[in-house]
Design an enzyme around this catalytic site. Structure first.
Site, PDB file in Angstrom:
ATOM      1  N   HIS A  91      76.529   1.695 -55.157  1.00 50.54           N
ATOM      2  CA  HIS A  91      75.813   1.643 -53.900  1.00 50.54           C
ATOM      3  C   HIS A  91      76.645   2.540 -53.036  1.00 50.54           C
ATOM      4  CE1 HIS A  91      74.562   0.658 -49.903  1.00 50.54           C
ATOM      5  NE2 HIS A  91      73.564   0.254 -50.560  1.00 50.54           N
ATOM      6  N   GLU A 158      68.824   6.470 -52.887  1.00 56.02           N
ATOM      7  CA  GLU A 158      69.047   6.145 -51.443  1.00 56.02           C
ATOM      8  C   GLU A 158      69.663   7.270 -50.714  1.00 56.02           C
ATOM      9  OE1 GLU A 158      68.996   1.656 -51.126  1.00 56.02           O
ATOM     10  OE2 GLU A 158      70.995   2.016 -52.028  1.00 56.02           O
TER      11      GLU A 158
HETATM   12  P1  PGA Z   1      68.679  -0.433 -45.260  1.00 54.97           P
HETATM   13  O1  PGA Z   1      69.859  -0.195 -46.613  1.00 54.97           O
HETATM   14  O2  PGA Z   1      67.573  -0.772 -46.036  1.00 54.97           O
HETATM   15  O3  PGA Z   1      69.095  -1.025 -44.149  1.00 54.97           O
HETATM   16  O4  PGA Z   1      68.492   1.092 -44.988  1.00 54.97           O
HETATM   17  C1  PGA Z   1      69.224   0.042 -47.773  1.00 54.97           C
HETATM   18  C2  PGA Z   1      70.585  -0.186 -48.770  1.00 54.97           C
HETATM   19  O5  PGA Z   1      71.772   0.107 -48.573  1.00 54.97           O
HETATM   20  O6  PGA Z   1      70.124  -0.610 -49.804  1.00 54.97           O
END
Ligand code: PGA
Length: 234
Positions: A91, A158
């Protein structure tokens, strides 16, 4: 579809229990058959015996060791106690804030792969990288040392600039990246970054998108249920 909720450093042990109870009831009542993953804080992990089989509890992080002297970390032994077999790795908050290197991330990946864990592996570029037109080059580098053929792998794309900002990436941009990833990743591909009830339908309509990884908009159970509901076909 896959709907994954990353609690990050939010929600208590008591609320997590209540959250899962409500979510479970919602799924039963609405006949939801999607694959749901919940990543609570490590202090909220438990066996949660009474929840539906399509809700899986995972760990947000663990140290790549059975046990040992790694102050502040949990290891395999602590996950085993609750039958946890799913983990988030890579992440951006762990890469950026906790300064995890690609080498260490690959070490974690390989350790949990050896243990047969389902791994949700996250990648994502910064705004600067995107503006320089180097998104794919950067994303491929985040696969260094990672076995893309691993059968329990799920990849979550992401973009860092879309996380927690309320502004998701544009449909065309997500589409372009997921299509490029598809050339090398046969396993499920998720999108994450400001997914909410109002954009879920559009995101899930992207050709190579197999689901979503959600942070802030999923921390309250009623909001997460609304996202799942809005994501249903028809
Ligand atoms: P968010 O975070 O939905 O608050 O943008 C996504 C994540 O970090 O997995």
């Amino acid at each position: 579809m896959i709907y994954a909720s990353n609690f990050k450093t939010n929600n208590t042990r008591a609320y997590t229990k209540e959250y899962l109870k409500t979510l479970n009831e919602f799924m039963g009542k609405n006949g939801i058959k999607d694959e749901i993953y919940i990543f609570p804080t490590s202090t909220s992990l438990d066996t949660f015996k009474n929840i539906s089989l399509n809700i899986t509890i995972g760990a947000q992080n663990a140290y790549p060791a059975k046990n040992g002297s790694y102050t502040g970390e949990i290891g395999l032994e602590q996950l085993d106690e609750f039958g946890i077999k799913t983990i988030l790795i890579g992440h951006s908050e762990r890469r950026e804030i906790l300064k995890e290197s690609q080498e260490f991330i690959a070490e974690k990946f390989n350790f949990f792969k050896e243990q047969g864990f389902r791994i949700i592996y996250c990648i994502g570029e910064t705004k600067e990288t995107r503006d320089m037109g180097k998104t794919m080059e950067y994303l491929w580098s985040e696969f260094d040392g990672i076995d893309l053929e691993y059968k329990e792998l799920i990849v979550a794309y992401e973009p860092i600039w879309a996380i927690g900002t309320g502004v998701s990436a544009k449909k065309e941009d997500i589409d372009e990246v997921l299509s490029a990833l598809r050339a090398k990743v046969k396993n499920p591909l998720l999108y994450g970054g400001s997914v909410k009830d109002t954009n879920i339908k559009e995101i899930l309509s992207i050709k190579e998108c197999d689901g979503v990884l959600i942070g802030s908009a999923s921390w309250k159970v009623e909001n997460f249920c609304k996202i799942i509901k809005n994501g249903q076909k028809g």
